[in-house]
Design an enzyme around this catalytic site. Sequence first.
Site, PDB file in Angstrom:
ATOM      1  N   TYR A 122       0.578  -2.006 -12.132  1.00 36.21           N
ATOM      2  CA  TYR A 122      -0.845  -2.033 -12.494  1.00 36.21           C
ATOM      3  C   TYR A 122      -1.063  -1.440 -13.894  1.00 36.21           C
ATOM      4  O   TYR A 122      -2.070  -0.791 -14.146  1.00 36.21           O
ATOM      5  CB  TYR A 122      -1.704  -1.308 -11.431  1.00 36.21           C
ATOM      6  CG  TYR A 122      -1.463  -1.880 -10.063  1.00 36.21           C
ATOM      7  CD1 TYR A 122      -1.867  -3.175  -9.771  1.00 36.21           C
ATOM      8  CD2 TYR A 122      -0.771  -1.164  -9.088  1.00 36.21           C
ATOM      9  CE1 TYR A 122      -1.598  -3.745  -8.529  1.00 36.21           C
ATOM     10  CE2 TYR A 122      -0.497  -1.728  -7.851  1.00 36.21           C
ATOM     11  CZ  TYR A 122      -0.917  -3.020  -7.579  1.00 36.21           C
ATOM     12  OH  TYR A 122      -0.640  -3.580  -6.353  1.00 36.21           O
ATOM     13  N   CYS A 140     -12.554   2.654 -29.210  1.00 31.82           N
ATOM     14  CA  CYS A 140     -13.858   3.288 -29.425  1.00 31.82           C
ATOM     15  C   CYS A 140     -14.662   3.356 -28.138  1.00 31.82           C
ATOM     16  O   CYS A 140     -15.662   2.650 -27.962  1.00 31.82           O
ATOM     17  CB  CYS A 140     -14.617   2.527 -30.506  1.00 31.82           C
ATOM     18  SG  CYS A 140     -13.675   2.511 -32.023  1.00 31.82           S
ATOM     19  N   GLY A 196       0.768  -1.240   0.000  1.00 26.95           N
ATOM     20  CA  GLY A 196       0.000   0.000   0.000  1.00 26.95           C
ATOM     21  C   GLY A 196       0.793   1.280   0.000  1.00 26.95           C
ATOM     22  O   GLY A 196       0.215   2.358  -0.192  1.00 26.95           O
ATOM     23  N   GLU A 251       4.111  -6.395   1.853  1.00 23.03           N
ATOM     24  CA  GLU A 251       3.709  -6.836   0.507  1.00 23.03           C
ATOM     25  C   GLU A 251       3.683  -5.647  -0.471  1.00 23.03           C
ATOM     26  O   GLU A 251       2.644  -5.333  -1.040  1.00 23.03           O
ATOM     27  CB  GLU A 251       2.308  -7.462   0.569  1.00 23.03           C
ATOM     28  CG  GLU A 251       2.162  -8.623   1.536  1.00 23.03           C
ATOM     29  CD  GLU A 251       0.708  -9.021   1.789  1.00 23.03           C
ATOM     30  OE1 GLU A 251      -0.213  -8.269   1.386  1.00 23.03           O
ATOM     31  OE2 GLU A 251       0.491 -10.078   2.401  1.00 23.03           O
ATOM     32  N   PRO A 252       4.787  -4.975  -0.651  1.00 27.31           N
ATOM     33  CA  PRO A 252       4.767  -3.798  -1.530  1.00 27.31           C
ATOM     34  C   PRO A 252       4.704  -4.189  -3.010  1.00 27.31           C
ATOM     35  O   PRO A 252       5.394  -5.117  -3.437  1.00 27.31           O
ATOM     36  CB  PRO A 252       6.105  -3.113  -1.232  1.00 27.31           C
ATOM     37  CG  PRO A 252       7.006  -4.256  -0.866  1.00 27.31           C
ATOM     38  CD  PRO A 252       6.142  -5.253  -0.139  1.00 27.31           C
ATOM     39  N   ARG A 276      -5.491   2.285 -16.277  1.00 31.09           N
ATOM     40  CA  ARG A 276      -5.676   2.980 -14.995  1.00 31.09           C
ATOM     41  C   ARG A 276      -6.439   4.299 -15.093  1.00 31.09           C
ATOM     42  O   ARG A 276      -7.318   4.547 -14.270  1.00 31.09           O
ATOM     43  CB  ARG A 276      -4.334   3.183 -14.277  1.00 31.09           C
ATOM     44  CG  ARG A 276      -3.627   1.862 -13.940  1.00 31.09           C
ATOM     45  CD  ARG A 276      -2.381   2.061 -13.091  1.00 31.09           C
ATOM     46  NE  ARG A 276      -2.722   2.488 -11.756  1.00 31.09           N
ATOM     47  CZ  ARG A 276      -2.628   3.721 -11.317  1.00 31.09           C
ATOM     48  NH1 ARG A 276      -2.108   4.673 -12.064  1.00 31.09           N
ATOM     49  NH2 ARG A 276      -3.003   4.019 -10.094  1.00 31.09           N
TER      50      ARG A 276
HETATM   51  C1  LIG Z   1      -2.540  -5.443  -4.226  1.00 30.95           C
HETATM   52  C2  LIG Z   1      -2.070  -5.988  -2.941  1.00 30.95           C
HETATM   53  C3  LIG Z   1      -0.838  -5.614  -2.424  1.00 30.95           C
HETATM   54  C4  LIG Z   1       0.056  -4.586  -3.080  1.00 30.95           C
HETATM   55  O1  LIG Z   1      -0.422  -3.303  -2.924  1.00 30.95           O
HETATM   56  P1  LIG Z   1       0.489  -2.047  -3.361  1.00 30.95           P
HETATM   57  O2  LIG Z   1      -0.375  -0.886  -3.109  1.00 30.95           O
HETATM   58  O3  LIG Z   1       0.812  -2.236  -4.791  1.00 30.95           O
HETATM   59  O4  LIG Z   1       1.693  -2.059  -2.495  1.00 30.95           O
HETATM   60  C5  LIG Z   1      -0.409  -6.209  -1.262  1.00 30.95           C
HETATM   61  N1  LIG Z   1      -1.172  -7.125  -0.629  1.00 30.95           N
HETATM   62  C6  LIG Z   1      -2.376  -7.508  -1.090  1.00 30.95           C
HETATM   63  C7  LIG Z   1      -3.163  -8.519  -0.344  1.00 30.95           C
HETATM   64  C8  LIG Z   1      -2.871  -6.954  -2.258  1.00 30.95           C
HETATM   65  O5  LIG Z   1      -4.065  -7.322  -2.705  1.00 30.95           O
END
Ligand SMILES: *Cc1c(COP(=O)(O)O)cnc(C)c1O
Length: 418
Positions: free
Chosen positions: A373, A345, A239, A275-276, A314
């Site tokens: 993304y 289109c 996140g 989890e970046p 996006r």
């Molecule tokens: C998408 C996601 C992430 C990564 O989020 P980022 O904003 O890209 O860091 C990490 N953990 C889970 C469970 C996700 O769904």
Amino acid sequence: MSFFEYINGELYAEQTSLSSIATEHGTPCYVYSRAAIETQWKSLNEAFGDHPHTICYAVKANSNIAVLNILARLGSGFDIVSEGELRRVLKAGGDPNKVVFSGVAKSKNELAFALQNNVRSINIESVAELERVQEVAASLNTTASIAFRVNPNVDPETHPYISTGMDKAKFGVTMEAAFEAYKRADLLPNIEVHGIACHIGSQITKTSPFSDALEIVLSMVKRLATQGIEIKQLDLGGGLGIDYQGEVPPSADDYVQSMIQGIKAHGIDLPIAIEPGRYIAGNSGVMLTQIEFLKHNTSKNFAIVDAGMNDLLRPALYQAFHNIKPIKEKPTEEAKVFDVVGPVCESACVLGYDRTLAVKPGDLLAVLSAGAYSFVMANNYNSRNRPPEIMVDGTQAHVIRKRESFEQLIAGETQLPE
Ligand SMILES: *Cc1c(COP(=O)(O)O)cnc(C)c1O
């Protein structure tokens, strides 16, 4: 520091000119910087110092095998959301013991594949899923190492489509349900409680939502301890935001230190996983596109380019802003305000509204912050082939995915018999 800079008026990726890449590989095309990806990963890794940690790169942000391989070589772990992503990680040389498996709808087959490959943690998102994991683990005669993804109900103050940790989200289990779920898990013979996980959203540009979520997660860790349920890893999700449009997110140091201080303040000294995704890949890539036509109507100027919403979704999907720069710097006196639009289109096929650009047909543009993304959401709408991906490493540009061909586009389709 950016690895995409102008040198003598021309935009470069590291030491490779983007116009040379466009000439050789055509447009639209994605270009990534190896040094950028590595620098981002290392900034988080170093911020942890000697605190036990695992950086589980979120594969969905950019799942190209070359990207995963670069990170695997650094010793990264991975956060996956499907069997396909686990297969990519294995192919790229990633260590399954550093893999966490997230997602609200894991199928039995996906769970079986993950258990057979000994992933570190199945991050369970509902009680029904817990029962399914037990069943699959029992059928394989194995034990599943699990965490619950809890939903701390904090507002990450980001776009609603990328906000995932509030009570109204489909993700995770509420705190109250989690407590009961852990007690149930503790009784199941093929389940081993390993950790607790949360992921509250994406493109978060302050530390406070992270610290608020951490406090709530830690209170659960303590509550579980009173029941004799021991948590061995805190998975604090991804996140961390990036600069798309002048945002100033916390630095890797501030982000990581606030976690470490946060847990130490509670006398808890557990290993941390994060989890970046976006933080590692987002500003490590650009998309190149060429202007086909300029068009003027009574109220608007359009720069019509050869990349569309199928190549970069996006902006259409969540009003995302991507900076757009010319590959060759021009005197700005000739600039006008354009909507940069693509060929698909749909009126939503726009890469950027109201951009001040000095451009003419044939000019090349770079759409910035397109490492996360971006290619992963590319699709074939309007029967458009997905673009190639190029990885720059110093002065070298490696094709890490070829441009899709028409044959690939229709492979798998068949006509009815005569
Ligand atoms: C998408 C996601 C992430 C990564 O989020 P980022 O904003 O890209 O860091 C990490 N953990 C889970 C469970 C996700 O769904």
